[in-house]
Design a protein around this motif. Structure first.
Motif, PDB file in Angstrom:
ATOM      1  N   ASP A 147       0.814  -1.215   0.000  1.00  0.00           N
ATOM      2  CA  ASP A 147       0.000   0.000   0.000  1.00  0.00           C
ATOM      3  C   ASP A 147       0.849   1.267   0.000  1.00  0.00           C
ATOM      4  OD1 ASP A 147      -2.303  -1.463  -0.027  1.00  0.00           O
ATOM      5  OD2 ASP A 147      -2.636  -1.377   2.127  1.00  0.00           O
ATOM      6  N   TYR A 148       2.081   1.168  -0.451  1.00  0.00           N
ATOM      7  CA  TYR A 148       2.989   2.319  -0.500  1.00  0.00           C
ATOM      8  C   TYR A 148       2.641   3.116  -1.760  1.00  0.00           C
ATOM      9  CZ  TYR A 148       7.525   4.740  -0.160  1.00  0.00           C
ATOM     10  OH  TYR A 148       8.524   5.678  -0.047  1.00  0.00           O
ATOM     11  N   ALA A 149       1.823   4.152  -1.602  1.00  0.00           N
ATOM     12  CA  ALA A 149       1.304   4.901  -2.753  1.00  0.00           C
ATOM     13  C   ALA A 149       2.409   5.568  -3.563  1.00  0.00           C
ATOM     14  CB  ALA A 149       0.291   5.942  -2.285  1.00  0.00           C
ATOM     15  N   ASP A 150       3.453   6.052  -2.874  1.00  0.00           N
ATOM     16  CA  ASP A 150       4.577   6.667  -3.584  1.00  0.00           C
ATOM     17  C   ASP A 150       5.128   5.732  -4.659  1.00  0.00           C
ATOM     18  OD1 ASP A 150       4.315   7.496  -0.782  1.00  0.00           O
ATOM     19  OD2 ASP A 150       5.964   8.873  -1.190  1.00  0.00           O
ATOM     20  N   ALA A 151       5.319   4.478  -4.258  1.00  0.00           N
ATOM     21  CA  ALA A 151       5.909   3.509  -5.179  1.00  0.00           C
ATOM     22  C   ALA A 151       4.966   3.222  -6.339  1.00  0.00           C
ATOM     23  CB  ALA A 151       6.259   2.221  -4.431  1.00  0.00           C
ATOM     24  N   HIS A 152       3.652   3.138  -6.072  1.00  0.00           N
ATOM     25  CA  HIS A 152       2.700   2.945  -7.158  1.00  0.00           C
ATOM     26  C   HIS A 152       2.778   4.104  -8.157  1.00  0.00           C
ATOM     27  CE1 HIS A 152       0.492  -0.636  -5.954  1.00  0.00           C
ATOM     28  NE2 HIS A 152       0.489  -0.197  -4.708  1.00  0.00           N
ATOM     29  N   TYR A 153       2.857   5.318  -7.648  1.00  0.00           N
ATOM     30  CA  TYR A 153       2.922   6.499  -8.519  1.00  0.00           C
ATOM     31  C   TYR A 153       4.169   6.464  -9.409  1.00  0.00           C
ATOM     32  CZ  TYR A 153       3.673  11.388  -9.833  1.00  0.00           C
ATOM     33  OH  TYR A 153       3.921  12.548 -10.537  1.00  0.00           O
ATOM     34  N   HIS A 154       5.323   6.261  -8.799  1.00  0.00           N
ATOM     35  CA  HIS A 154       6.564   6.291  -9.573  1.00  0.00           C
ATOM     36  C   HIS A 154       6.681   5.083 -10.506  1.00  0.00           C
ATOM     37  CE1 HIS A 154       8.176   9.831  -7.679  1.00  0.00           C
ATOM     38  NE2 HIS A 154       7.947   9.331  -6.481  1.00  0.00           N
ATOM     39  N   LEU A 155       6.166   3.931 -10.075  1.00  0.00           N
ATOM     40  CA  LEU A 155       6.203   2.763 -10.957  1.00  0.00           C
ATOM     41  C   LEU A 155       5.273   2.976 -12.154  1.00  0.00           C
ATOM     42  CD1 LEU A 155       7.169  -0.019 -11.665  1.00  0.00           C
ATOM     43  CD2 LEU A 155       5.466  -0.982 -10.075  1.00  0.00           C
ATOM     44  N   ALA A 156       4.104   3.575 -11.933  1.00  0.00           N
ATOM     45  CA  ALA A 156       3.191   3.856 -13.040  1.00  0.00           C
ATOM     46  C   ALA A 156       3.855   4.767 -14.066  1.00  0.00           C
ATOM     47  CB  ALA A 156       1.904   4.495 -12.508  1.00  0.00           C
ATOM     48  N   ARG A 157       4.513   5.808 -13.607  1.00  0.00           N
ATOM     49  CA  ARG A 157       5.189   6.725 -14.532  1.00  0.00           C
ATOM     50  C   ARG A 157       6.314   6.019 -15.291  1.00  0.00           C
ATOM     51  NH1 ARG A 157       7.079  12.265 -12.423  1.00  0.00           N
ATOM     52  NH2 ARG A 157       6.443  12.917 -14.498  1.00  0.00           N
ATOM     53  N   THR A 158       7.052   5.173 -14.570  1.00  0.00           N
ATOM     54  CA  THR A 158       8.155   4.457 -15.211  1.00  0.00           C
ATOM     55  C   THR A 158       7.644   3.487 -16.260  1.00  0.00           C
ATOM     56  OG1 THR A 158       9.470   4.639 -13.169  1.00  0.00           O
ATOM     57  CG2 THR A 158      10.152   2.972 -14.772  1.00  0.00           C
ATOM     58  N   LEU A 159       6.566   2.763 -15.939  1.00  0.00           N
ATOM     59  CA  LEU A 159       5.997   1.812 -16.906  1.00  0.00           C
ATOM     60  C   LEU A 159       5.456   2.537 -18.137  1.00  0.00           C
ATOM     61  CD1 LEU A 159       4.196  -0.585 -14.393  1.00  0.00           C
ATOM     62  CD2 LEU A 159       6.229  -1.100 -15.764  1.00  0.00           C
ATOM     63  N   ASP A 160       4.874   3.708 -17.943  1.00  0.00           N
ATOM     64  CA  ASP A 160       4.424   4.497 -19.099  1.00  0.00           C
ATOM     65  C   ASP A 160       5.614   4.885 -19.977  1.00  0.00           C
ATOM     66  OD1 ASP A 160       1.681   4.544 -19.041  1.00  0.00           O
ATOM     67  OD2 ASP A 160       1.563   6.265 -17.685  1.00  0.00           O
ATOM     68  N   GLN A 161       6.726   5.240 -19.342  1.00  0.00           N
ATOM     69  CA  GLN A 161       7.928   5.586 -20.112  1.00  0.00           C
ATOM     70  C   GLN A 161       8.450   4.386 -20.883  1.00  0.00           C
ATOM     71  OE1 GLN A 161       9.905   7.686 -16.569  1.00  0.00           O
ATOM     72  NE2 GLN A 161      10.799   8.742 -18.315  1.00  0.00           N
ATOM     73  N   LEU A 162       8.217   3.179 -20.347  1.00  0.00           N
ATOM     74  CA  LEU A 162       8.637   1.950 -21.028  1.00  0.00           C
ATOM     75  C   LEU A 162       7.590   1.474 -22.034  1.00  0.00           C
ATOM     76  CD1 LEU A 162      10.088   0.044 -17.926  1.00  0.00           C
ATOM     77  CD2 LEU A 162      11.394   0.762 -19.943  1.00  0.00           C
ATOM     78  N   ALA A 163       6.531   2.277 -22.220  1.00  0.00           N
ATOM     79  CA  ALA A 163       5.437   1.941 -23.140  1.00  0.00           C
ATOM     80  C   ALA A 163       4.667   0.709 -22.685  1.00  0.00           C
ATOM     81  CB  ALA A 163       5.963   1.745 -24.564  1.00  0.00           C
TER      82      ALA A 163
END
Length: 417
Positions: free
Chosen positions: A368-384
Protein backbone atom coordinates in the motif's frame (compact mmCIF):
# COMPACT_ATOMS: atom_id res chain seq x y z
CA UNK A 1 3.45 11.21 -1.58
CA UNK A 2 1.44 8.43 0.03
CA UNK A 3 -1.52 7.92 2.25
CA UNK A 4 -2.74 4.97 4.25
CA UNK A 5 -5.51 4.37 6.72
CA UNK A 6 -5.27 3.83 10.46
CA UNK A 7 -8.35 2.30 12.09
CA UNK A 8 -9.42 3.19 15.59
CA UNK A 9 -8.88 0.52 18.27
CA UNK A 10 -12.55 -0.48 17.87
CA UNK A 11 -11.91 -1.45 14.22
CA UNK A 12 -9.33 -4.14 14.93
CA UNK A 13 -10.02 -7.49 13.31
CA UNK A 14 -10.74 -10.54 15.44
CA UNK A 15 -7.35 -12.06 14.65
CA UNK A 16 -5.67 -8.99 16.14
CA UNK A 17 -7.74 -9.34 19.30
CA UNK A 18 -6.82 -13.04 19.60
CA UNK A 19 -3.13 -12.25 19.24
CA UNK A 20 -3.25 -9.66 22.04
CA UNK A 21 -5.42 -11.66 24.47
CA UNK A 22 -3.88 -12.62 27.84
CA UNK A 23 -0.67 -10.70 27.11
CA UNK A 24 1.15 -8.99 30.00
CA UNK A 25 2.67 -5.95 28.31
CA UNK A 26 5.57 -3.72 29.30
CA UNK A 27 5.74 -0.42 27.43
CA UNK A 28 9.10 1.34 27.07
CA UNK A 29 8.79 5.02 26.11
CA UNK A 30 5.83 7.03 24.85
CA UNK A 31 3.88 5.67 21.91
CA UNK A 32 3.85 7.80 18.76
CA UNK A 33 0.73 6.19 17.30
CA UNK A 34 -1.72 6.29 20.20
CA UNK A 35 -2.37 8.23 23.39
CA UNK A 36 -1.76 6.45 26.73
CA UNK A 37 -5.50 6.48 27.50
CA UNK A 38 -6.43 4.95 24.14
CA UNK A 39 -3.71 2.33 24.49
CA UNK A 40 -4.97 1.27 27.94
CA UNK A 41 -8.51 1.07 26.58
CA UNK A 42 -7.32 -1.05 23.66
CA UNK A 43 -5.57 -3.48 26.03
CA UNK A 44 -8.55 -3.72 28.38
CA UNK A 45 -10.94 -4.45 25.51
CA UNK A 46 -8.60 -7.13 24.17
CA UNK A 47 -8.10 -8.85 27.54
CA UNK A 48 -4.48 -7.73 27.80
CA UNK A 49 -2.77 -6.02 30.74
CA UNK A 50 -0.27 -3.20 30.95
CA UNK A 51 2.32 -4.13 33.59
CA UNK A 52 2.98 -1.14 35.85
CA UNK A 53 5.42 -1.26 37.54
CA UNK A 54 7.52 -3.78 35.66
CA UNK A 55 7.67 -7.26 37.19
CA UNK A 56 8.34 -10.88 36.19
CA UNK A 57 4.88 -11.37 34.66
CA UNK A 58 5.68 -9.62 31.37
CA UNK A 59 5.19 -11.67 28.20
CA UNK A 60 5.48 -8.84 25.64
CA UNK A 61 7.83 -5.85 25.72
CA UNK A 62 6.97 -3.00 23.31
CA UNK A 63 9.61 -0.31 22.69
CA UNK A 64 8.24 2.97 21.34
CA UNK A 65 9.56 4.31 18.04
CA UNK A 66 11.06 7.17 20.02
CA UNK A 67 13.12 4.82 22.21
CA UNK A 68 13.95 2.17 19.59
CA UNK A 69 17.70 2.45 18.80
CA UNK A 70 18.43 4.12 15.46
CA UNK A 71 22.17 3.42 15.45
CA UNK A 72 21.94 -0.35 15.03
CA UNK A 73 22.59 -1.15 18.69
CA UNK A 74 20.56 -3.95 20.37
CA UNK A 75 17.07 -2.87 21.37
CA UNK A 76 17.54 -4.72 24.67
CA UNK A 77 19.91 -1.95 25.70
CA UNK A 78 16.98 0.40 26.38
CA UNK A 79 15.21 -2.08 28.69
CA UNK A 80 15.24 -2.27 32.46
CA UNK A 81 17.01 -5.27 33.99
CA UNK A 82 13.80 -7.23 34.66
CA UNK A 83 12.49 -6.87 31.12
CA UNK A 84 15.92 -7.62 29.66
CA UNK A 85 16.10 -10.83 31.68
CA UNK A 86 12.60 -11.90 30.60
CA UNK A 87 13.51 -11.36 26.94
CA UNK A 88 16.84 -13.14 27.31
CA UNK A 89 15.13 -16.16 28.92
CA UNK A 90 12.57 -16.29 26.12
CA UNK A 91 9.71 -15.58 28.53
CA UNK A 92 8.85 -12.30 26.83
CA UNK A 93 8.86 -11.19 23.20
CA UNK A 94 10.55 -7.88 22.32
CA UNK A 95 9.05 -5.84 19.47
CA UNK A 96 9.07 -2.26 18.18
CA UNK A 97 5.99 -0.04 18.29
CA UNK A 98 5.72 -0.17 14.50
CA UNK A 99 5.62 -3.98 14.64
CA UNK A 100 2.80 -3.80 17.17
CA UNK A 101 0.72 -1.61 14.83
CA UNK A 102 1.40 -3.99 11.93
CA UNK A 103 0.30 -7.04 13.93
CA UNK A 104 -2.83 -5.24 15.09
CA UNK A 105 -3.74 -4.29 11.54
CA UNK A 106 -3.57 -0.56 12.24
CA UNK A 107 -1.83 0.19 8.95
CA UNK A 108 -4.31 -1.61 6.72
CA UNK A 109 -6.45 0.46 4.34
CA UNK A 110 -10.06 0.54 5.56
CA UNK A 111 -12.96 2.86 4.70
CA UNK A 112 -14.15 5.82 6.76
CA UNK A 113 -10.92 6.45 8.67
CA UNK A 114 -8.42 9.29 8.74
CA UNK A 115 -5.63 9.42 6.16
CA UNK A 116 -1.94 9.34 6.83
CA UNK A 117 0.88 10.97 4.88
CA UNK A 118 4.51 10.13 4.30
CA UNK A 119 7.21 12.76 4.74
CA UNK A 120 7.40 13.08 0.95
CA UNK A 121 3.70 13.81 0.61
CA UNK A 122 3.85 16.28 3.50
CA UNK A 123 6.67 18.12 1.74
CA UNK A 124 4.68 18.20 -1.50
CA UNK A 125 1.53 19.49 0.23
CA UNK A 126 3.40 22.33 1.93
CA UNK A 127 5.76 23.22 -0.90
CA UNK A 128 8.84 22.64 1.28
CA UNK A 129 11.81 20.36 0.80
CA UNK A 130 11.75 16.76 1.99
CA UNK A 131 14.93 17.55 3.92
CA UNK A 132 13.00 20.18 5.92
CA UNK A 133 10.31 17.68 6.92
CA UNK A 134 12.94 15.16 7.97
CA UNK A 135 14.72 17.86 10.00
CA UNK A 136 11.48 18.74 11.81
CA UNK A 137 10.98 15.08 12.60
CA UNK A 138 14.54 14.76 13.90
CA UNK A 139 14.04 17.73 16.23
CA UNK A 140 10.83 16.25 17.61
CA UNK A 141 8.60 18.93 16.08
CA UNK A 142 6.78 16.28 14.04
CA UNK A 143 6.10 12.76 15.30
CA UNK A 144 4.90 9.91 13.06
CA UNK A 145 1.77 8.14 14.24
CA UNK A 146 3.15 4.85 12.97
CA UNK A 147 6.04 3.43 10.98
CA UNK A 148 5.91 0.67 8.37
CA UNK A 149 9.23 -0.82 7.23
CA UNK A 150 11.01 2.35 8.44
CA UNK A 151 8.49 4.48 6.50
CA UNK A 152 7.00 7.16 8.77
CA UNK A 153 3.33 8.14 8.45
CA UNK A 154 1.85 11.42 9.73
CA UNK A 155 -1.77 12.34 10.43
CA UNK A 156 -3.78 15.55 9.97
CA UNK A 157 -2.64 16.87 13.36
CA UNK A 158 0.94 16.66 12.12
CA UNK A 159 -0.07 18.32 8.84
CA UNK A 160 -1.39 21.26 10.86
CA UNK A 161 1.84 21.37 12.85
CA UNK A 162 3.89 21.23 9.66
CA UNK A 163 1.94 24.15 8.13
CA UNK A 164 2.78 26.29 11.16
CA UNK A 165 6.40 25.18 11.00
CA UNK A 166 6.59 26.15 7.34
CA UNK A 167 5.11 29.58 8.13
CA UNK A 168 7.62 30.16 10.94
CA UNK A 169 10.55 29.09 8.80
CA UNK A 170 9.34 31.33 5.96
CA UNK A 171 9.27 34.21 8.48
CA UNK A 172 12.94 33.57 9.24
CA UNK A 173 12.59 31.94 12.65
CA UNK A 174 15.41 29.51 13.45
CA UNK A 175 14.61 25.82 14.17
CA UNK A 176 16.12 26.07 17.66
CA UNK A 177 13.84 29.02 18.49
CA UNK A 178 10.81 27.04 17.27
CA UNK A 179 11.84 24.13 19.49
CA UNK A 180 12.15 26.39 22.54
CA UNK A 181 8.77 27.98 21.87
CA UNK A 182 7.11 24.59 21.42
CA UNK A 183 8.65 23.28 24.64
CA UNK A 184 7.18 26.20 26.57
CA UNK A 185 3.70 25.49 25.20
CA UNK A 186 4.21 21.79 26.01
CA UNK A 187 4.99 22.69 29.64
CA UNK A 188 1.81 24.77 29.90
CA UNK A 189 -0.31 21.99 28.34
CA UNK A 190 1.25 18.66 29.43
CA UNK A 191 -1.78 16.64 28.29
CA UNK A 192 -1.49 17.84 24.69
CA UNK A 193 0.60 15.42 22.65
CA UNK A 194 1.30 17.80 19.75
CA UNK A 195 1.04 21.50 20.74
CA UNK A 196 1.84 22.70 17.22
CA UNK A 197 -0.98 20.64 15.74
CA UNK A 198 -3.64 20.56 18.47
CA UNK A 199 -3.58 23.96 20.16
CA UNK A 200 -5.28 27.00 18.55
CA UNK A 201 -1.96 28.58 17.60
CA UNK A 202 -1.39 31.36 15.11
CA UNK A 203 1.79 32.51 13.41
CA UNK A 204 2.05 36.28 13.69
CA UNK A 205 5.14 37.85 12.19
CA UNK A 206 8.02 35.82 13.58
CA UNK A 207 6.19 34.62 16.70
CA UNK A 208 4.05 31.63 17.59
CA UNK A 209 1.04 32.69 19.70
CA UNK A 210 -1.87 30.92 21.41
CA UNK A 211 -5.39 32.21 20.82
CA UNK A 212 -7.34 32.53 24.08
CA UNK A 213 -10.74 34.19 23.69
CA UNK A 214 -10.20 37.42 21.77
CA UNK A 215 -6.59 37.72 22.84
CA UNK A 216 -3.27 36.09 22.02
CA UNK A 217 -0.78 34.64 24.49
CA UNK A 218 2.93 34.14 23.86
CA UNK A 219 4.83 30.97 24.91
CA UNK A 220 5.79 32.59 28.22
CA UNK A 221 2.13 33.18 29.13
CA UNK A 222 2.04 36.93 28.45
CA UNK A 223 -0.96 38.40 26.65
CA UNK A 224 -0.40 40.12 23.31
CA UNK A 225 -3.08 42.46 22.01
CA UNK A 226 -1.20 45.00 19.89
CA UNK A 227 -0.40 43.24 16.59
CA UNK A 228 2.13 45.90 15.68
CA UNK A 229 3.92 45.09 18.91
CA UNK A 230 3.74 41.42 18.06
CA UNK A 231 5.42 41.99 14.70
CA UNK A 232 8.22 43.91 16.36
CA UNK A 233 9.12 41.16 18.77
CA UNK A 234 11.59 39.66 16.27
CA UNK A 235 13.34 36.50 17.30
CA UNK A 236 12.30 36.59 20.98
CA UNK A 237 10.34 33.33 20.68
CA UNK A 238 11.60 31.77 23.87
CA UNK A 239 11.65 34.63 26.40
CA UNK A 240 10.69 33.21 29.78
CA UNK A 241 11.28 34.90 33.13
CA UNK A 242 13.77 33.01 35.24
CA UNK A 243 14.40 30.28 32.69
CA UNK A 244 17.54 29.78 30.64
CA UNK A 245 17.25 28.84 26.95
CA UNK A 246 17.88 25.16 26.43
CA UNK A 247 21.19 24.24 24.86
CA UNK A 248 21.23 22.33 21.62
CA UNK A 249 22.12 18.66 21.93
CA UNK A 250 23.91 18.79 18.55
CA UNK A 251 27.69 18.47 19.04
CA UNK A 252 29.94 21.27 17.90
CA UNK A 253 31.17 19.41 14.83
CA UNK A 254 30.30 22.02 12.24
CA UNK A 255 33.04 21.88 9.61
CA UNK A 256 35.31 19.32 7.94
CA UNK A 257 38.12 20.55 10.18
CA UNK A 258 36.28 18.98 13.10
CA UNK A 259 37.03 15.55 11.65
CA UNK A 260 40.81 16.05 11.81
CA UNK A 261 42.74 13.10 13.21
CA UNK A 262 43.95 15.19 16.17
CA UNK A 263 40.39 15.98 17.28
CA UNK A 264 38.73 13.89 20.03
CA UNK A 265 36.98 10.85 18.60
CA UNK A 266 33.26 11.41 18.08
CA UNK A 267 30.68 8.65 18.24
CA UNK A 268 28.62 7.71 15.15
CA UNK A 269 25.54 9.25 16.78
CA UNK A 270 27.37 12.54 17.38
CA UNK A 271 28.65 12.61 13.82
CA UNK A 272 25.18 11.95 12.43
CA UNK A 273 23.78 14.73 14.60
CA UNK A 274 26.49 17.02 13.22
CA UNK A 275 25.58 15.96 9.67
CA UNK A 276 21.94 16.84 10.34
CA UNK A 277 22.93 20.27 11.68
CA UNK A 278 25.16 20.93 8.67
CA UNK A 279 22.38 19.87 6.30
CA UNK A 280 19.98 22.32 7.93
CA UNK A 281 22.61 25.04 7.47
CA UNK A 282 22.82 24.17 3.77
CA UNK A 283 26.41 22.90 3.89
CA UNK A 284 25.81 19.63 2.05
CA UNK A 285 29.50 18.96 1.37
CA UNK A 286 30.38 19.09 5.06
CA UNK A 287 27.25 17.08 5.93
CA UNK A 288 28.38 14.35 3.52
CA UNK A 289 31.83 14.28 5.16
CA UNK A 290 30.24 14.02 8.60
CA UNK A 291 28.02 11.16 7.43
CA UNK A 292 30.98 9.31 5.88
CA UNK A 293 32.87 9.79 9.14
CA UNK A 294 29.93 8.25 11.02
CA UNK A 295 30.16 5.19 8.76
CA UNK A 296 33.88 4.90 9.42
CA UNK A 297 33.43 5.35 13.16
CA UNK A 298 31.02 2.44 13.49
CA UNK A 299 29.49 -0.47 11.64
CA UNK A 300 27.50 0.59 8.54
CA UNK A 301 23.74 0.70 9.08
CA UNK A 302 20.96 0.88 6.52
CA UNK A 303 19.74 4.15 8.05
CA UNK A 304 23.14 5.86 7.80
CA UNK A 305 23.63 4.71 4.21
CA UNK A 306 20.14 6.01 3.38
CA UNK A 307 20.94 9.39 4.93
CA UNK A 308 24.20 9.59 2.99
CA UNK A 309 22.38 8.63 -0.24
CA UNK A 310 19.90 11.47 0.21
CA UNK A 311 22.69 13.97 0.87
CA UNK A 312 24.61 12.80 -2.19
CA UNK A 313 21.49 13.08 -4.35
CA UNK A 314 20.82 16.63 -3.17
CA UNK A 315 24.49 17.41 -3.84
CA UNK A 316 24.02 16.30 -7.46
CA UNK A 317 25.96 13.01 -7.35
CA UNK A 318 23.36 10.54 -8.63
CA UNK A 319 25.78 7.67 -9.21
CA UNK A 320 27.09 7.80 -5.63
CA UNK A 321 23.55 8.16 -4.30
CA UNK A 322 22.48 5.04 -6.21
CA UNK A 323 25.35 3.06 -4.75
CA UNK A 324 24.42 4.07 -1.21
CA UNK A 325 20.75 3.23 -1.76
CA UNK A 326 21.85 -0.21 -3.03
CA UNK A 327 23.90 -0.72 0.14
CA UNK A 328 20.99 0.36 2.35
CA UNK A 329 18.76 -2.24 0.69
CA UNK A 330 21.47 -4.90 1.00
CA UNK A 331 21.72 -4.17 4.73
CA UNK A 332 17.93 -4.16 5.19
CA UNK A 333 15.93 -5.70 2.37
CA UNK A 334 12.65 -4.42 3.88
CA UNK A 335 13.74 -0.76 3.78
CA UNK A 336 10.92 0.30 1.44
CA UNK A 337 11.84 3.98 1.16
CA UNK A 338 15.40 3.09 0.16
CA UNK A 339 14.03 0.79 -2.57
CA UNK A 340 11.63 3.47 -3.83
CA UNK A 341 14.25 6.23 -3.81
CA UNK A 342 16.66 3.95 -5.63
CA UNK A 343 14.00 3.39 -8.28
CA UNK A 344 13.44 7.15 -8.65
CA UNK A 345 17.15 7.90 -9.06
CA UNK A 346 17.55 5.07 -11.56
CA UNK A 347 14.59 6.42 -13.54
CA UNK A 348 16.10 9.91 -13.58
CA UNK A 349 19.32 8.34 -14.86
CA UNK A 350 17.47 6.66 -17.74
CA UNK A 351 17.81 3.11 -16.36
CA UNK A 352 14.09 2.45 -16.60
CA UNK A 353 14.06 -1.37 -16.40
CA UNK A 354 16.18 -1.30 -13.23
CA UNK A 355 13.98 1.48 -11.85
CA UNK A 356 10.83 -0.56 -12.43
CA UNK A 357 12.41 -3.56 -10.67
CA UNK A 358 13.40 -1.45 -7.64
CA UNK A 359 9.94 0.08 -7.34
CA UNK A 360 8.26 -3.30 -7.72
CA UNK A 361 10.52 -4.55 -4.93
CA UNK A 362 9.31 -1.73 -2.69
CA UNK A 363 5.70 -2.80 -3.33
CA UNK A 364 6.52 -6.39 -2.47
CA UNK A 365 7.58 -5.14 0.97
CA UNK A 366 4.68 -2.69 1.43
CA UNK A 367 1.85 -3.19 -1.03
CA UNK A 368 0.00 0.00 0.00
CA UNK A 369 2.99 2.32 -0.50
CA UNK A 370 1.30 4.90 -2.75
CA UNK A 371 4.58 6.67 -3.58
CA UNK A 372 5.91 3.51 -5.18
CA UNK A 373 2.70 2.94 -7.16
CA UNK A 374 2.92 6.50 -8.52
CA UNK A 375 6.56 6.29 -9.57
CA UNK A 376 6.20 2.76 -10.96
CA UNK A 377 3.19 3.86 -13.04
CA UNK A 378 5.19 6.73 -14.53
CA UNK A 379 8.16 4.46 -15.21
CA UNK A 380 6.00 1.81 -16.91
CA UNK A 381 4.42 4.50 -19.10
CA UNK A 382 7.93 5.59 -20.11
CA UNK A 383 8.64 1.95 -21.03
CA UNK A 384 5.44 1.94 -23.14
CA UNK A 385 3.94 -0.70 -20.84
CA UNK A 386 0.73 1.29 -20.55
CA UNK A 387 -1.58 -1.56 -19.55
CA UNK A 388 0.71 -2.47 -16.66
CA UNK A 389 0.90 1.19 -15.66
CA UNK A 390 -2.89 1.50 -15.46
CA UNK A 391 -3.14 -0.83 -12.48
CA UNK A 392 -0.65 1.26 -10.53
CA UNK A 393 -2.28 4.58 -11.49
CA UNK A 394 -5.58 3.16 -10.28
CA UNK A 395 -4.12 1.90 -7.00
CA UNK A 396 -2.33 5.19 -6.38
CA UNK A 397 -5.58 7.13 -6.85
CA UNK A 398 -7.31 4.81 -4.37
CA UNK A 399 -4.58 5.13 -1.75
CA UNK A 400 -3.87 8.85 -2.14
CA UNK A 401 -7.11 10.61 -3.16
CA UNK A 402 -5.88 13.90 -1.65
CA UNK A 403 -2.37 13.79 -3.08
CA UNK A 404 -1.19 16.78 -5.13
CA UNK A 405 -0.44 14.26 -7.88
CA UNK A 406 -3.83 12.57 -7.96
CA UNK A 407 -4.98 14.71 -10.91
CA UNK A 408 -2.13 13.31 -12.98
CA UNK A 409 -3.31 9.80 -12.09
CA UNK A 410 -6.91 10.60 -13.02
CA UNK A 411 -5.80 12.12 -16.32
CA UNK A 412 -3.82 8.98 -17.15
CA UNK A 413 -6.74 6.74 -16.21
CA UNK A 414 -9.22 8.61 -18.41
CA UNK A 415 -6.87 9.16 -21.36
CA UNK A 416 -7.79 7.27 -24.56
CA UNK A 417 -5.60 4.25 -25.21
Amino acid sequence: MTTAALPSPDCLPATASDWLAQRQIVLVGRLAGMSPRSFRRLLAERDATLVEPVDDSATLVVVSDEKWPRDGSPAANVLDETSRRRVRQGAAELIAESTLWERLGLVEATPDVRHLYTAAMLASLLGVSLASVRAWQRRGLLAPVCTVRKLAYFDFVQVTAARRLAALVAAGVSPSAIVRSTLLFAKRFPDVACPLGELPLVVSGRQLLLREGEGLVDPAGQYRIDFEAIDSTGDELARHDGERPQRSCVPSVLSPAAFHADAPAATPAELLAAAAELEEQGDLGAAIEACRSALMAGSPTAETCFTLAELLYRHGDRAAACERYYIAVELDEDFVEARANLGCVLAESGQLELAAAALAGALECHADYADAHYHLARTLDQLARHNDALAHWRRFAELAPESPWVEEARTRLTAPR
